[in-house]
Each structure stands twice: as C-alpha cells, then as structure tokens.
Design an enzyme around this catalytic site. Sequence first.
Site, PDB file in Angstrom:
ATOM      1  N   GLN A 220     -17.947  -9.697  14.934  1.00 62.30           N
ATOM      2  CA  GLN A 220     -19.177  -9.982  15.699  1.00 62.30           C
ATOM      3  C   GLN A 220     -18.965 -10.478  17.130  1.00 62.30           C
ATOM      4  OE1 GLN A 220     -23.169 -12.787  15.550  1.00 62.30           O
ATOM      5  NE2 GLN A 220     -21.971 -12.661  13.713  1.00 62.30           N
TER       6      GLN A 220
ATOM      7  N   GLU B 260     -17.451 -17.503  12.278  1.00 63.50           N
ATOM      8  CA  GLU B 260     -18.643 -18.181  12.811  1.00 63.50           C
ATOM      9  C   GLU B 260     -18.797 -19.641  12.354  1.00 63.50           C
ATOM     10  OE1 GLU B 260     -21.407 -17.178  14.809  1.00 63.50           O
ATOM     11  OE2 GLU B 260     -21.993 -19.247  14.507  1.00 63.50           O
TER      12      GLU B 260
ATOM     13  N   ASP C 217     -20.102 -16.861  17.148  1.00 70.43           N
ATOM     14  CA  ASP C 217     -19.736 -15.465  17.432  1.00 70.43           C
ATOM     15  C   ASP C 217     -20.494 -14.903  18.629  1.00 70.43           C
ATOM     16  OD1 ASP C 217     -17.827 -15.071  15.520  1.00 70.43           O
ATOM     17  OD2 ASP C 217     -19.239 -14.426  13.986  1.00 70.43           O
TER      18      ASP C 217
ATOM     19  N   GLY D 276     -34.338 -33.318  23.732  1.00 70.03           N
ATOM     20  CA  GLY D 276     -34.525 -33.846  25.080  1.00 70.03           C
ATOM     21  C   GLY D 276     -35.229 -35.181  25.061  1.00 70.03           C
ATOM     22  N   GLY D 277     -35.758 -35.566  26.192  1.00 70.74           N
ATOM     23  CA  GLY D 277     -36.396 -36.872  26.310  1.00 70.74           C
ATOM     24  C   GLY D 277     -37.842 -36.885  25.828  1.00 70.74           C
TER      25      GLY D 277
HETATM   26  N1  CAO Z   1      -4.144   0.383  14.870  1.00 76.79           N
HETATM   27  C1  CAO Z   1      -3.210  -0.325  14.241  1.00 76.79           C
HETATM   28  N2  CAO Z   1      -3.349  -1.615  13.906  1.00 76.79           N
HETATM   29  C2  CAO Z   1      -4.521  -2.202  14.251  1.00 76.79           C
HETATM   30  C3  CAO Z   1      -5.550  -1.521  14.918  1.00 76.79           C
HETATM   31  C4  CAO Z   1      -5.325  -0.161  15.237  1.00 76.79           C
HETATM   32  N3  CAO Z   1      -6.231   0.578  15.868  1.00 76.79           N
HETATM   33  N4  CAO Z   1      -6.570  -2.365  15.115  1.00 76.79           N
HETATM   34  C5  CAO Z   1      -6.223  -3.546  14.576  1.00 76.79           C
HETATM   35  N5  CAO Z   1      -4.976  -3.449  14.047  1.00 76.79           N
HETATM   36  C6  CAO Z   1      -4.215  -4.486  13.386  1.00 76.79           C
HETATM   37  C7  CAO Z   1      -3.895  -5.682  14.253  1.00 76.79           C
HETATM   38  O1  CAO Z   1      -2.853  -5.391  15.122  1.00 76.79           O
HETATM   39  C8  CAO Z   1      -3.542  -6.710  13.196  1.00 76.79           C
HETATM   40  O2  CAO Z   1      -2.221  -6.475  12.768  1.00 76.79           O
HETATM   41  P1  CAO Z   1      -1.114  -7.638  12.558  1.00 76.79           P
HETATM   42  O3  CAO Z   1      -1.756  -8.656  11.650  1.00 76.79           O
HETATM   43  O4  CAO Z   1       0.020  -6.913  11.922  1.00 76.79           O
HETATM   44  O5  CAO Z   1      -0.793  -8.208  13.868  1.00 76.79           O
HETATM   45  C9  CAO Z   1      -4.441  -6.334  12.042  1.00 76.79           C
HETATM   46  O6  CAO Z   1      -4.997  -5.058  12.353  1.00 76.79           O
HETATM   47  C10 CAO Z   1      -5.590  -7.257  11.697  1.00 76.79           C
HETATM   48  O7  CAO Z   1      -6.115  -7.937  12.798  1.00 76.79           O
HETATM   49  P2  CAO Z   1      -6.757  -9.379  12.604  1.00 76.79           P
HETATM   50  O8  CAO Z   1      -5.704 -10.300  12.088  1.00 76.79           O
HETATM   51  O9  CAO Z   1      -7.387  -9.734  13.867  1.00 76.79           O
HETATM   52  O10 CAO Z   1      -7.857  -9.126  11.489  1.00 76.79           O
HETATM   53  P3  CAO Z   1      -8.280 -10.050  10.251  1.00 76.79           P
HETATM   54  O11 CAO Z   1      -9.330  -9.294   9.550  1.00 76.79           O
HETATM   55  O12 CAO Z   1      -7.113 -10.488   9.448  1.00 76.79           O
HETATM   56  O13 CAO Z   1      -8.908 -11.358  10.943  1.00 76.79           O
HETATM   57  C11 CAO Z   1     -10.493 -12.538  12.323  1.00 76.79           C
HETATM   58  C12 CAO Z   1     -10.223 -11.325  11.423  1.00 76.79           C
HETATM   59  C13 CAO Z   1     -11.857 -12.347  12.918  1.00 76.79           C
HETATM   60  C14 CAO Z   1     -10.466 -13.817  11.478  1.00 76.79           C
HETATM   61  C15 CAO Z   1      -9.417 -12.627  13.419  1.00 76.79           C
HETATM   62  O14 CAO Z   1      -9.362 -11.402  14.089  1.00 76.79           O
HETATM   63  C16 CAO Z   1      -9.666 -13.746  14.424  1.00 76.79           C
HETATM   64  O15 CAO Z   1      -9.444 -14.913  14.152  1.00 76.79           O
HETATM   65  N6  CAO Z   1     -10.117 -13.356  15.640  1.00 76.79           N
HETATM   66  C17 CAO Z   1     -10.346 -14.297  16.718  1.00 76.79           C
HETATM   67  C18 CAO Z   1     -11.572 -15.128  16.483  1.00 76.79           C
HETATM   68  C19 CAO Z   1     -12.811 -14.307  16.302  1.00 76.79           C
HETATM   69  O16 CAO Z   1     -13.158 -13.452  17.075  1.00 76.79           O
HETATM   70  N7  CAO Z   1     -13.541 -14.636  15.248  1.00 76.79           N
HETATM   71  C20 CAO Z   1     -14.883 -14.112  15.088  1.00 76.79           C
HETATM   72  C21 CAO Z   1     -14.943 -13.142  14.061  1.00 76.79           C
HETATM   73  S1  CAO Z   1     -16.633 -12.737  13.784  1.00 76.79           S
HETATM   74  O17 CAO Z   1     -17.122 -13.858  12.668  1.00 76.79           O
END
Ligand code: CAO
Length: 442
Positions: A17, A139, A168, A247-248
């Site tokens: 998001q 979030e 988010d 607020g106030g």
């Molecule tokens: N080709 C190949 N690999 C890809 C890719 C693509 N096109 N797109 C993504 N990937 C890979 C990434 O490189 C990553 O690989 P590694 O773990 O090996 O480095 C993997 O996909 C997963 O990415 P991620 O760790 O970001 O995804 P997740 O689902 O495990 O985590 C989230 C999700 C949101 C918790 C994490 O991305 C995060 O903390 N982001 C920052 C904070 C944020 O934006 N949070 C809000 C989320 S909305 O509620």
Amino acid sequence: MTKALDGVRILDFTHVQSGPTCTQLLAWFGADVIKVERPGEGDATRKQLVDVPGADSLYFTMLNHNKRSITIDTKAAKGKEILERLVKTCDVLVENFAPGALDRMGFSWQRIQELNPRMIMASVKGFGPGKYEDCKVYENVAQCAGGSASTTGFRDGLPLVTGAQIGDSGTGLHLALGIVAALLQRERTGRGQKVLAPMQDGVLNLCRVKLRDQQRLEKGPLKEYSQFGEGVPFGDAVPRAGNDSGGGQPGRILKCKGWETDPNAYTYFITQAAVWEDVCDVIGAPEWKTDPNFATPAMRLPRLNEIFARVEAWTMTKTKFEVMDICNPHDIPVGPILSMKELAEDEGLRATGTIVEVDHPKRGKYLSVGCPIKMSDSPVEVTRSPLLGEHTDEILSTVLGYSADELAAIKASGCTEPAPKKDKSAAAGAAPAAGVNLFRNT
Ligand code: CAO
C-alpha cells in the site's frame, strides 16, 4: 491539456500500500509510471482479499490506477540488464521493499548513481536509521510505533488503531512530496538524490499535536481533555482523549436521532468560543450566555461533560444532517459521522471525481477513490490498474528500445515469465550488502 508531471518517468518498484499510494498520485499528476513486478505473481495485493475470483483484488486495483505493468525477474541476469536500462531511462525509482532488498538485488544507491546520476531514488521503510532500521513494517505497526495508537481510544480502554491508513497511505503522501521537491531541486543542480520516508516518522508527523500536548503536560494538566473536568489526574504521558477535540476548541461525538439502531447516527459538535452564544440559542440554553459558570471558555473547561450532555439532549432530537443544516448558518462547526456507504453514494464527491466508477476487463465496474488533490491546470482522468505484465512487450520495445531479435532473446531467457519455484534454503545465510546510511544523524 498538459499535466504537471508530463515527461517524468517513474520506475515503480513498489508493492502493497505505502509505495503504490505514492506512485498512483504521481501517475495522476501525469507521470509515466512503470510498475515492475515479479513474473507470475506480481504485487502480492493482486491476490489479497479477493472478491471476484480470477480478477485482481480491489486492494490492488484501487492503489494502482493509471500505471503500466512490466514483469521481470530482476534477480535473473537478463532481468538485471533490463532493470539497468530502466534505471538509465527513468527519472525516479520508487521502492518499498524490506530493508536491504534492493542492495541484495545488486541495485545499491551507489550503483544506481553510477547508472544514472540524475536518478531520484525514493524509499518507504518502516523505521529510519537506528536500532529498528532492519524491521519489516505494516500499517498498524507504524501506527503503534509513531504515537498514534497510544493517543487514540478512550483513557480507560486499549490503545486503538485508526481506520485511516496513516502509516501506509500517509507515508506514501510524504514520499510523493519528497519526490516532487527532489525533481524541482534537480532542475537547478542536475543531480538526483535519495529520498527516504520512514513510516514511524510519517505517523509521528501526523501526531504532531500530541507531541505538543506532551510538552504542555509537563507544565500542568491538559484542561481541554475531558479527564480534567472529571477530576482524573494525568500521568506523565499524553493520555488517550476519546473523541475530545485535538485543538483548543472543545468538541465531542454526540448521538443524533436514530442512534439506537444506526451505528453512524452521530455528529461531531464543536463548541467554538466565537459562536458560543449561538450554540446556547440553538440548543435552547440561552441562560448560559450570562451564567458566570459558562460564559467564558476557561469557566467551561471543567464543565465539558455537563455542556455536552445538554448539547446531546438537543442533537438526539435531530438527524445528523438536520444538525448540520441548523448549525451551519450560525458557523457552528459540526460534522455528520458518514458511513462508507453514504460516502460511496455522495453526489458531491462523485461530481468532483473523488469517488469514481472504473471499468475493469476482469472484474467489471467498481468504485474507487480518485485523486484527492485538485489542480486547475492538470486534470486527472482515472484509468484502471494494469493486468499483470500487460505492458511488458510495449515497454521493452517502445520505452527501452529493444529490437525484435532482442525481444525474442529476452523471452527465451524466461526472465519475463514465471520461473519454477526455487529452494529458498540455498539463499539462506547470504549477508546483506553493506551500504552507507545517508540518513543517520551522527
Ligand atoms: N524479481 C525478483 N525478485 C523480486 C522482484 C522481482 N521483480 N520483486 C521483488 N522481489 C524480491 C525482493 O528482492 C525480495 O527478495 P529478498 O528477500 O531475497 O531480498 C523479495 O522479493 C520480497 O521483498 P520484501 O521482503 O520487501 O517482501 P515481504 O512480503 O517479505 O515484506 C513488507 C513486505 C511490506 C513487510 C516489506 O516490504 C517492508 O517492510 N517494506 C517497507 C515498509 C513498507 O512499505 N511497509 C508497508 C507495507 S503496506 O502495509
């Protein structure tokens, strides 16, 4: 007609998001947003909270309007080559992967600058530099870590998260502003820069008035909080203030006609000092205008429960819309508690394009929230979200300039198509690439 960000090309490496909110806004301002997704899977939200089997979810479609989608395995050699070409071609890279993911992919900030010194690299992370910088964050974690939950809810109840996605979507908004400012600065310097919007910081920014109150609390009780009038002592941290106004000007949520059966038959009512006499007349308490216990704001603060009980006795005789109609001519600030159903049907919001109906080839018509920022010289037309990889060939050939033979070689490499599942244990233990943290305040 031209648009504000015409000519700006965004490499949208976002998911879920926070990041998609940001790039969707940039798309609405006219940027060409190219969403890079993993072949076969794409943004995880495509398949989350599915309501129409086989179609992208509302979660995805409502956050990815006006974008193009290309699928590339950016960990494959050919995929990395395509991503490099995209980095060289785009103005901004937006990402919200887990900390270190881009480095692990081989696209550190240093590498990106080598490829394109004009590139603006914009990231959402859960936390800024510090002991939590490596954490993954969603979030509600951000709402809790940014001070929202501790200050939301009732004093004698649990901390609460809010329905507004301040972690988010709020951080996505912050990031979009940083990107636009960086684009403007690049006009003068010719250089790109790194833009970071940590979710904790974004939430805290939105809770700014509560940090104000924290410091006021050190000087004495917060007299506009209901607990002051109730004689409940304050602790050493800002308490949850229920529906007290931030607020106030004291305010509360009050029952309206029909509250017994309608969970949203309520109004917000602010007893603004400037219109106090009108409030007294409207609720049928003209004697309060001259009563020394009620005549001044300071005298009223210890009596807020009594005041709002009397106001509520009046609002309960009216619908929330009648309260609005009666109070508005007096400039008494009130607001009906509107349900999502009422908002979806709101003619005014539809007329301004804030509520829009969008057609989608797989799910049919659905409602979405259009651009909430209105610009007189940059109109917004909301178009549907892309299907997974819908624009892969188009982007490879027309944006990145690959020839037909090169396109065939890319296809043959398999980097734009789903790969067979790999054994994750092989990658376990790989150390994240070290990088210089530009945002640590040392
Ligand atoms: N080709 C190949 N690999 C890809 C890719 C693509 N096109 N797109 C993504 N990937 C890979 C990434 O490189 C990553 O690989 P590694 O773990 O090996 O480095 C993997 O996909 C997963 O990415 P991620 O760790 O970001 O995804 P997740 O689902 O495990 O985590 C989230 C999700 C949101 C918790 C994490 O991305 C995060 O903390 N982001 C920052 C904070 C944020 O934006 N949070 C809000 C989320 S909305 O509620």
